[in-house]
Design an enzyme around this catalytic site. Structure first.
Site, PDB file in Angstrom:
ATOM      1  N   LYS A 122      56.679  -1.106 -11.689  1.00  0.00           N
ATOM      2  CA  LYS A 122      56.301  -0.101 -12.693  1.00  0.00           C
ATOM      3  C   LYS A 122      57.496   0.804 -13.002  1.00  0.00           C
ATOM      4  CE  LYS A 122      56.613   3.964 -10.583  1.00  0.00           C
ATOM      5  NZ  LYS A 122      57.149   3.685  -9.328  1.00  0.00           N
ATOM      6  N   GLY A 146      58.546   0.634  -7.903  1.00  0.00           N
ATOM      7  CA  GLY A 146      57.248   0.261  -7.361  1.00  0.00           C
ATOM      8  C   GLY A 146      57.243  -1.067  -6.624  1.00  0.00           C
ATOM      9  N   SER A 189      57.158  -1.601  -3.441  1.00  0.00           N
ATOM     10  CA  SER A 189      56.206  -1.639  -2.318  1.00  0.00           C
ATOM     11  C   SER A 189      54.783  -1.845  -2.819  1.00  0.00           C
ATOM     12  CB  SER A 189      56.320  -0.380  -1.452  1.00  0.00           C
ATOM     13  OG  SER A 189      55.722   0.723  -2.096  1.00  0.00           O
ATOM     14  N   ASP A 229      51.364   3.757  -8.591  1.00  0.00           N
ATOM     15  CA  ASP A 229      52.089   2.490  -8.484  1.00  0.00           C
ATOM     16  C   ASP A 229      51.141   1.301  -8.314  1.00  0.00           C
ATOM     17  OD1 ASP A 229      54.163   4.270  -8.505  1.00  0.00           O
ATOM     18  OD2 ASP A 229      55.259   3.342  -6.860  1.00  0.00           O
TER      19      ASP A 229
END
Lengths: 378, 378
Positions: A10, A147, A149, A204
């Site tokens: 993102k 983003g 993760s 996220d």
């Protein structure tokens, strides 16, 4: 059986930092993905007493015997149910941390630990203690605010939920999940994010799960339906930063100059709202005009981020370079380094600016904004 | 008889552009001066039928016979009185313009024309048709937002008023004018500024006349009493700009994004007010703390100017360079090039940053802020 899933990264289009102080923020999915391949061996196969996580890009593989996992994580004490996402308790997290430590992650990659913990939590919560090999690849740079993760948590959960749901219809190529599954997926991914980030905003994982764009204000997430394709150049300055220190810095500045900073946050709020309206607008103003507006709003937002003190010389270098090519840029995410967005209006050939940015040592990606969320391929 | 006068340039410490939209601005005198030497020949001397203007820095000299001036400017039609400053009528301005044209100013210096017109208007209005040689030198770069034209008008008027006022006490070295004379001086200088700028705000001539600092909001000028010495590095990017186009650009942006921009202007207003309060404050917060606050407010103001779209790559280069040396900077004046201010906190050795800026092709000045206004030396 093999399940493949992918989930996008993102960008924050507008509103980072100010969102902490009550302003609206807008985030969007980008067509850079994290891919998860989940291989469940046949009962008769070898290695069917092991859980293996293979981080292909990084060249690391972690493996646990299921017996060791069962021993470490007190399965019985957990009220496991794949359809009701639960938080990882402090106690379980400690047990998982021991399993992660046993893998002797190299010191330089120690930041992976929380991601591996997330993996073990989501895997054992959704699949239980079954053998599998999970392979991860990603187009997203780690820890640079795109983003990665959340994309990992979402893609992993999508694969896990699909494999444990035999009713899932199978098709050709990538297919999206239905609303019910997306909701479940998003909740689990949020639980995974909590292990990595402590108190994530939920932006996220929501963007990664649902794709497209979202508006976020005071903890409330609204999904937006974009009515225009947008292309961005994403430049990774490769400058690491301390998100927490940057957020604290803005709060301290706000405490020192409450009047000025509250106007700054109000300005950002107006920019985010205007941006969301333009993106969703179905009215007759031309596409070029919309792009012009977005360009201007991005430039304005960048100035406001600078007045919050979260820019960085590396970011300014990117902006100067893109300005020379008449393109508007803003930092995305925490600032202080990290990534910079540059709007690429329709018809822009970005080769020259990309070349120049790369020669300054930056990493460049071109991405479409507001595309797919999580998808699976069975 | 010889009279010398000098008048300082100015910087905008905070609030440029936003001031057009109702925000407060703060301006300050700098210890860079324009010097005027007025030589009135003895009756018996040669050349006592000429008025000569010598622009020493530029290497240009203009000379008119008094007969020609008398012929061109319809003296009788003017209700001349040195104690009641009057605007130059359209008709007189046209006559003066013809006198200026006759001097054949080189094409490359044609921007001097309005300054020469101002000279003729102020000279003939205050002194009448008497012979003199007027020599101008200046430490201020022309047309870069440091108020060189106002310093010229103020210094010239100070010399003219002093020479025509035989009661003026004479002392050693530079001495300031009394309040009555300052008021008269400022009014005449404003009339001179009108010839150069059309609709000047009155900020530049007021700062140059009175020195120190002023606060300006919605046409109202308040003189401030600074209680702290401040030192600034002033970097001239040497990039010329079109002030009118920049002002229009901000207004157009404000029309396109009224909510966001009105918050931006509010933020600037708060910054200017806070800055004025710090500068005047007699309270116990330490000098270092005050400098830290000013530094932060300047950085914030620069971000807001960027969000108005009036920064420039040359300005950003200066900021990046000074940021490397942990110094805060902001553009001053119209932006789009022009000059950049960098606060030099007490004890700062600026040699290295100056060297670096000069090697990028910029011109650097170190100046004390908030010092003397117009002074004379008889």
């Amino acid at each position: 059986m093999e399940v493949k899933a992918r989930a996008p990264g993102k960008i924050i289009l507008a509103g980072e930092h100010a969102v902490v102080h009550g302003s609206t923020a807008v985030a969007a999915a980008i067509d850079l993905y994290t891919y998860v391949t989940l291989r469940l061996p046949l009962q008769s196969a070898e290695n069917n007493d092991k859980l293996t996580l293979h981080l292909k890009d990084i060249g690391l593989e972690f493996s646990w015997s299921l017996a060791r996992i069962k021993e470490a994580i007190s399965y019985e004490s957990r009220n496991l149910c794949r359809s009701t996402p639960a938080s990882c308790s402090e106690e379980t997290l400690k047990s998982i941390a021991i399993l992660v430590e046993e893998q002797n992650i190299p010191e330089a990659k120690i930041w992976l630990s929380s991601g591996v913990s997330t993996f073990l939590w989501l895997y054992t919560s959704i699949i239980g203690f079954n053998p599998a090999t999970v392979i991860i690849t990603s187009e997203l740079p780690y820890g640079s605010g795109l983003g990665s993760s959340a994309a990992f948590s979402v893609a992993l959960t999508a694969a896990l939920l699909t494999s444990s749901n035999p009713n899932k219809t199978r098709g050709d190529g990538w297919s999206s999940l239905d609303e019910t599954n997306l909701e479940l997926l998003n909740k689990w991914a949020f639980e995974g994010e909590k292990i990595i980030h402590g108190k994530p905003s939920g932006i996220d994982n929501t963007v990664s799960a649902y794709g497209n764009m979202i508006k976020f204000c005071s903890g409330e997430i609204t999904r937006l339906q974009s009515n225009m394709p947008l292309r961005m150049l994403i430049t990774n300055t490769r400058v690491g930063r301390n998100t927490k220190a940057l957020v604290t810095g803005v709060s301290e500045r706000a405490a020192r100059h409450p009047n000025a900073m509250s106007s700054v946050f109000n300005a950002v709020d107006s920019i985010s709202k205007e941006l969301a309206a333009i993106i969703q607008s179905k009215d007759t103003i031309s596409f070029t005009e919309k792009e012009e507006s977005i360009k201007e709003l991005m430039e304005m937002n960048q100035g406001l981020l600078q007045s919050m003190g979260v820019s960085h010389n590396s970011i300014e270098t990117v902006i100067q370079t893109t300005t020379k090519h008449k393109l508007a840029s803003k930092l995305t995410g925490a600032g202080g380094g990290g990534c910079v967005l540059t709007l690429l209006p329709t018809g822009t050939v970005a080769d020259k600016v990309v070349e120049e940015l790369k020669s300054s040592g930056f990493q460049c990606f071109t991405a479409s904004i507001g595309g797919n969320g999580a998808q699976i391929c069975v």
